[in-house]
Design an enzyme around this catalytic site. Structure first.
Site, PDB file in Angstrom:
ATOM      1  N   GLY A   1       0.755  -1.244   0.000  1.00 61.49           N
ATOM      2  CA  GLY A   1       0.000   0.000   0.000  1.00 61.49           C
ATOM      3  C   GLY A   1       0.784   1.293   0.000  1.00 61.49           C
ATOM      4  O   GLY A   1       0.199   2.367  -0.182  1.00 61.49           O
TER       5      GLY A   1
ATOM      6  N   GLU B   1       3.957  -6.812   1.649  1.00 64.34           N
ATOM      7  CA  GLU B   1       3.542  -7.128   0.273  1.00 64.34           C
ATOM      8  C   GLU B   1       3.511  -5.875  -0.596  1.00 64.34           C
ATOM      9  O   GLU B   1       2.468  -5.496  -1.119  1.00 64.34           O
ATOM     10  CB  GLU B   1       2.121  -7.723   0.282  1.00 64.34           C
ATOM     11  CG  GLU B   1       1.926  -8.926   1.152  1.00 64.34           C
ATOM     12  CD  GLU B   1       0.446  -9.248   1.405  1.00 64.34           C
ATOM     13  OE1 GLU B   1      -0.433  -8.427   1.081  1.00 64.34           O
ATOM     14  OE2 GLU B   1       0.178 -10.335   1.929  1.00 64.34           O
ATOM     15  N   PRO B   2       4.639  -5.200  -0.768  1.00 63.24           N
ATOM     16  CA  PRO B   2       4.601  -3.973  -1.562  1.00 63.24           C
ATOM     17  C   PRO B   2       4.552  -4.270  -3.056  1.00 63.24           C
ATOM     18  O   PRO B   2       5.170  -5.227  -3.529  1.00 63.24           O
ATOM     19  CB  PRO B   2       5.934  -3.297  -1.207  1.00 63.24           C
ATOM     20  CG  PRO B   2       6.842  -4.448  -0.877  1.00 63.24           C
ATOM     21  CD  PRO B   2       5.987  -5.529  -0.278  1.00 63.24           C
TER      22      PRO B   2
ATOM     23  N   ARG C   1       3.247  -1.311  -5.785  1.00 63.56           N
ATOM     24  CA  ARG C   1       3.442  -0.014  -6.456  1.00 63.56           C
ATOM     25  C   ARG C   1       4.763   0.658  -6.102  1.00 63.56           C
ATOM     26  O   ARG C   1       5.436   1.211  -6.961  1.00 63.56           O
ATOM     27  CB  ARG C   1       2.290   0.910  -6.055  1.00 63.56           C
ATOM     28  CG  ARG C   1       2.276   2.219  -6.804  1.00 63.56           C
ATOM     29  CD  ARG C   1       1.277   3.200  -6.176  1.00 63.56           C
ATOM     30  NE  ARG C   1       0.021   2.628  -5.825  1.00 63.56           N
ATOM     31  CZ  ARG C   1      -1.090   2.668  -6.589  1.00 63.56           C
ATOM     32  NH1 ARG C   1      -1.047   3.291  -7.752  1.00 63.56           N
ATOM     33  NH2 ARG C   1      -2.204   2.112  -6.175  1.00 63.56           N
TER      34      ARG C   1
ATOM     35  N   TYR D   1      -9.606   5.869 -11.742  1.00 57.95           N
ATOM     36  CA  TYR D   1      -9.445   6.439 -10.387  1.00 57.95           C
ATOM     37  C   TYR D   1      -9.223   7.955 -10.410  1.00 57.95           C
ATOM     38  O   TYR D   1      -8.759   8.518  -9.416  1.00 57.95           O
ATOM     39  CB  TYR D   1      -8.227   5.817  -9.681  1.00 57.95           C
ATOM     40  CG  TYR D   1      -8.086   4.322  -9.804  1.00 57.95           C
ATOM     41  CD1 TYR D   1      -8.938   3.453  -9.123  1.00 57.95           C
ATOM     42  CD2 TYR D   1      -7.087   3.773 -10.602  1.00 57.95           C
ATOM     43  CE1 TYR D   1      -8.786   2.086  -9.235  1.00 57.95           C
ATOM     44  CE2 TYR D   1      -6.933   2.395 -10.717  1.00 57.95           C
ATOM     45  CZ  TYR D   1      -7.794   1.565 -10.029  1.00 57.95           C
ATOM     46  OH  TYR D   1      -7.633   0.213 -10.150  1.00 57.95           O
TER      47      TYR D   1
ATOM     48  N   CYS E   1     -13.147   5.210 -27.965  1.00 60.82           N
ATOM     49  CA  CYS E   1     -14.434   5.907 -28.119  1.00 60.82           C
ATOM     50  C   CYS E   1     -15.181   6.069 -26.810  1.00 60.82           C
ATOM     51  O   CYS E   1     -16.276   5.531 -26.622  1.00 60.82           O
ATOM     52  CB  CYS E   1     -15.273   5.176 -29.146  1.00 60.82           C
ATOM     53  SG  CYS E   1     -14.451   5.271 -30.730  1.00 60.82           S
ATOM     54  N   GLU E   2     -14.556   6.748 -25.872  1.00 59.66           N
ATOM     55  CA  GLU E   2     -15.199   7.093 -24.602  1.00 59.66           C
ATOM     56  C   GLU E   2     -14.597   8.409 -24.136  1.00 59.66           C
ATOM     57  O   GLU E   2     -13.381   8.592 -24.221  1.00 59.66           O
ATOM     58  CB  GLU E   2     -14.894   6.049 -23.512  1.00 59.66           C
ATOM     59  CG  GLU E   2     -15.346   4.673 -23.868  1.00 59.66           C
ATOM     60  CD  GLU E   2     -15.760   3.850 -22.664  1.00 59.66           C
ATOM     61  OE1 GLU E   2     -15.982   4.411 -21.570  1.00 59.66           O
ATOM     62  OE2 GLU E   2     -15.867   2.640 -22.845  1.00 59.66           O
TER      63      GLU E   2
ATOM     64  N   TYR F   1       0.344  -1.220 -12.087  1.00 63.56           N
ATOM     65  CA  TYR F   1      -1.060  -1.173 -12.481  1.00 63.56           C
ATOM     66  C   TYR F   1      -1.225  -0.483 -13.847  1.00 63.56           C
ATOM     67  O   TYR F   1      -2.181   0.248 -14.073  1.00 63.56           O
ATOM     68  CB  TYR F   1      -1.906  -0.506 -11.377  1.00 63.56           C
ATOM     69  CG  TYR F   1      -1.678  -1.165 -10.035  1.00 63.56           C
ATOM     70  CD1 TYR F   1      -2.103  -2.481  -9.830  1.00 63.56           C
ATOM     71  CD2 TYR F   1      -0.980  -0.527  -9.007  1.00 63.56           C
ATOM     72  CE1 TYR F   1      -1.858  -3.119  -8.623  1.00 63.56           C
ATOM     73  CE2 TYR F   1      -0.733  -1.172  -7.797  1.00 63.56           C
ATOM     74  CZ  TYR F   1      -1.177  -2.460  -7.614  1.00 63.56           C
ATOM     75  OH  TYR F   1      -0.926  -3.099  -6.426  1.00 63.56           O
TER      76      TYR F   1
HETATM   77  N1  LLP Z   1      -1.418  -7.013  -0.864  1.00 59.05           N
HETATM   78  C1  LLP Z   1      -2.725  -7.133  -1.164  1.00 59.05           C
HETATM   79  C2  LLP Z   1      -3.530  -8.126  -0.458  1.00 59.05           C
HETATM   80  C3  LLP Z   1      -3.298  -6.293  -2.139  1.00 59.05           C
HETATM   81  O1  LLP Z   1      -4.587  -6.394  -2.417  1.00 59.05           O
HETATM   82  C4  LLP Z   1      -2.488  -5.324  -2.792  1.00 59.05           C
HETATM   83  C5  LLP Z   1      -3.055  -4.426  -3.798  1.00 59.05           C
HETATM   84  C6  LLP Z   1      -1.120  -5.265  -2.466  1.00 59.05           C
HETATM   85  C7  LLP Z   1      -0.620  -6.110  -1.471  1.00 59.05           C
HETATM   86  C8  LLP Z   1      -0.173  -4.307  -3.108  1.00 59.05           C
HETATM   87  O2  LLP Z   1      -0.521  -2.990  -2.875  1.00 59.05           O
HETATM   88  P1  LLP Z   1       0.464  -1.813  -3.350  1.00 59.05           P
HETATM   89  O3  LLP Z   1       1.723  -1.916  -2.517  1.00 59.05           O
HETATM   90  O4  LLP Z   1       0.755  -2.009  -4.791  1.00 59.05           O
HETATM   91  O5  LLP Z   1      -0.296  -0.581  -3.091  1.00 59.05           O
HETATM   92  N2  LLP Z   1      -5.203  -0.834  -9.491  1.00 59.05           N
HETATM   93  C9  LLP Z   1      -5.074   0.104  -8.404  1.00 59.05           C
HETATM   94  C10 LLP Z   1      -4.380  -0.516  -7.210  1.00 59.05           C
HETATM   95  C11 LLP Z   1      -5.052  -1.775  -6.713  1.00 59.05           C
HETATM   96  C12 LLP Z   1      -4.350  -2.407  -5.539  1.00 59.05           C
HETATM   97  C13 LLP Z   1      -4.926  -3.735  -5.216  1.00 59.05           C
HETATM   98  N3  LLP Z   1      -4.290  -4.430  -4.142  1.00 59.05           N
HETATM   99  C14 LLP Z   1      -4.354   1.339  -8.901  1.00 59.05           C
HETATM  100  O6  LLP Z   1      -3.997   1.402 -10.078  1.00 59.05           O
HETATM  101  O7  LLP Z   1      -4.155   2.292  -8.138  1.00 59.05           O
END
Ligand code: LLP
Length: 442
Positions: free
Chosen positions: A264, A298-299, A301, A341, A369-370, A398
């Site tokens: 996150g 669990e990083p 992004r 988003y 086309c949107e 993403y």
């Molecule tokens: N762990 C779990 C259980 C998750 O659901 C996610 C992301 C992560 C780790 C990794 O999160 P991160 O570190 O990448 O923030 N498509 C959206 C983001 C969706 C995230 C879904 N879960 C976007 O483009 O902003």
């Protein structure tokens, strides 16, 4: 609370030069234009066309190492499970695997991809609210390190499957701590109303039950409160609740040896202040220090987002009575984040001459086309000519993974730059493959 949409006032936007200055893997050369780790992005576009995703392997590696170093400096022993969903390119998975990372997967497909990229099963964690029987069987037969269970129903299903296969599933209960991470509504996951995790109130009883179930070996707790989180306070609140639960479970005589802190961590798309891994490490340390639990995270992004760009070419400039539109050959089917988003992504010209030309407001759109196929409104950019190239920044997470072939647009190519050389890591999809699995009914 959803984060407010960014204001539509271009005067508050960082300029292309400011965006590039904050991303040292990118540089504008007065002759060769925009470089990624020394490689002209124009050369990649000339060779394989656009739209094309380009990633900096060195940046991904450096970010992994700095994250690991921040944890080590806080005297935390943390296993990093890279969240495959952010960018599931096999080259990217293999890069993190060789750095020692494990993988956080959310489907059988991601699990198999991570294994094929060489990530050992023992370093794979499986999260997700809807794992099918078939997927759970796969996870059990691969013998993966941990399954993060999200409901009582899933726990029962897993117990039956594991028992029938003669296996013991190492599980963590994913707890929903009811914390608002202050991120976009669509990517908040830790509030009571979200579909994720087991409610805080039910978690202790379910953990105790898990310990009695055949085929189940409860090893700890997991949480994940959302994505693109730009403040540390929600982490502090969530971790405090999880730590309290660890203590409560142990008081009942239950064994809790691991805590998975989720992902996150946000990135500064708009050069805004963003938390550092050191800040996150401090939150983890203050909640879990002294509890003698193995930590994991669990990083996604944070490791890959800033390391990638989407290279696109200008198809034409359209002057309507109200607005000037820069129409690109990349669209929402490639990068859906702005449409989905209201996400803000930096857009910078690739050519050296464009980089120093005066800037005027324009909307940057794709060919789909949107009306939602809009990357930016009223953005200050040079008056680009057809065929000029732009790089849409921070597209490493993403991006390609969320692409579709909407409007019968084949999936774009992916390339990366490593040690001042570039290579293709995924070919552009051939248009014929769009219909090759279709059948005309008799
Ligand atoms: N762990 C779990 C259980 C998750 O659901 C996610 C992301 C992560 C780790 C990794 O999160 P991160 O570190 O990448 O923030 N498509 C959206 C983001 C969706 C995230 C879904 N879960 C976007 O483009 O902003």
């Amino acid at each position: 609370m959803a984060a407010p949409s960014p204001p539509n006032d271009p005067s508050t936007d960082p300029s292309p030069a400011e965006l590039i200055a904050a991303r040292p893997w990118l540089r504008h050369d007065p002759m060769a234009g925009l470089l990624m780790d020394g490689v002209p992005l124009a050369a990649i576009a000339d060779a394989i066309g656009t739209p094309t995703w380009v990633y900096s392997a060195a940046t991904m590696r450096a970010r992994y190492r700095s994250l690991a170093a921040a944890m080590a400096e806080a005297a935390l022993d943390v296993q990093v499970h890279y969240a495959v969903k952010a960018n599931d390119s096999r080259a990217v998975l293999a890069l993190f695997g060789s750095e020692g990372a494990g993988a956080d997967v959310v489907s059988g497909g991601e699990l198999l991809k991570a294994r094929r990229a060489g990530i050992p099963a023992s370093r794979i964690v499986y999260s997700g609210v809807g794992k099918s029987e078939q997927e759970l069987r796969l996870a059990l037969s691969e013998g993966i390190g941990q399954i993060n269970v999200e409901s009582a129903e899933e726990l029962s299903m897993l117990s039956c499957l594991a028992d029938a296969l003669g296996r013991r599933a190492r599980i963590a209960l994913r707890v929903n701590p009811d914390v608002d991470a202050g991120t976009n509504e669509k990517i908040a996951t830790g509030r009571a109303e979200d579909k994720f995790g087991i409610s805080y109130a039910d978690a202790a009883a379910l953990y105790a039950r898990a310990a009695t179930m055949p085929g189940i070996d409860p090893i700890g707790l997991a949480t994940h409160i959302g994505s693109q989180i730009l403040a540390l306070a929600p982490y502090r609140d969530a971790f405090a609740r999880i730590a309290a639960l660890v203590v409560a479970l142990r008081e009942q005589g239950l064994r809790v040896s691991a805590v998975d802190c989720g992902g996150g961590l946000g990135i500064p798309y708009r050069n805004e202040p963003a938390p550092s891994p050191a800040g996150l490490a401090a939150c983890m340390r203050s909640a879990f220090h002294g509890l003698n639990v193995r930590l994991a995270m669990e990083p996604g992004r944070w490791l890959v987002g800033s390391a990638g760009v989407l290279l696109a070419s200008v198809v034409l400039i359209k002057q309507s009575p109200l607005e000037r539109f820069i129409v690109l050959d990349a669209g929402m089917n490639e990068l859906v984040r702005p449409a989905m988003y209201d996400a803000w992504h930096g857009i910078v010209p690739v050519s050296a001459t464009d980089a120093i030309a005066p800037r005027v407001p324009a909307s940057v759109v794709g060919p789909v086309c949107e009306s939602g196929d809009t990357f930016a409104r009223s953005r200050l950019l040079p008056s680009l000519a057809p065929e000029a190239r732009v790089a849409i920044l921070d597209a490493g997470a993403y991006g390609a993974v969320m692409s579709s072939t909407y409007n019968a647009r084949p999936l774009a190519a992916e390339a990366w730059v490593d040690s001042e050389r570039w290579s293709v890591i995924r070919d552009r999809q051939a248009v014929e493959t769009l219909w090759e699995r279709e059948r005309l009914p008799e």
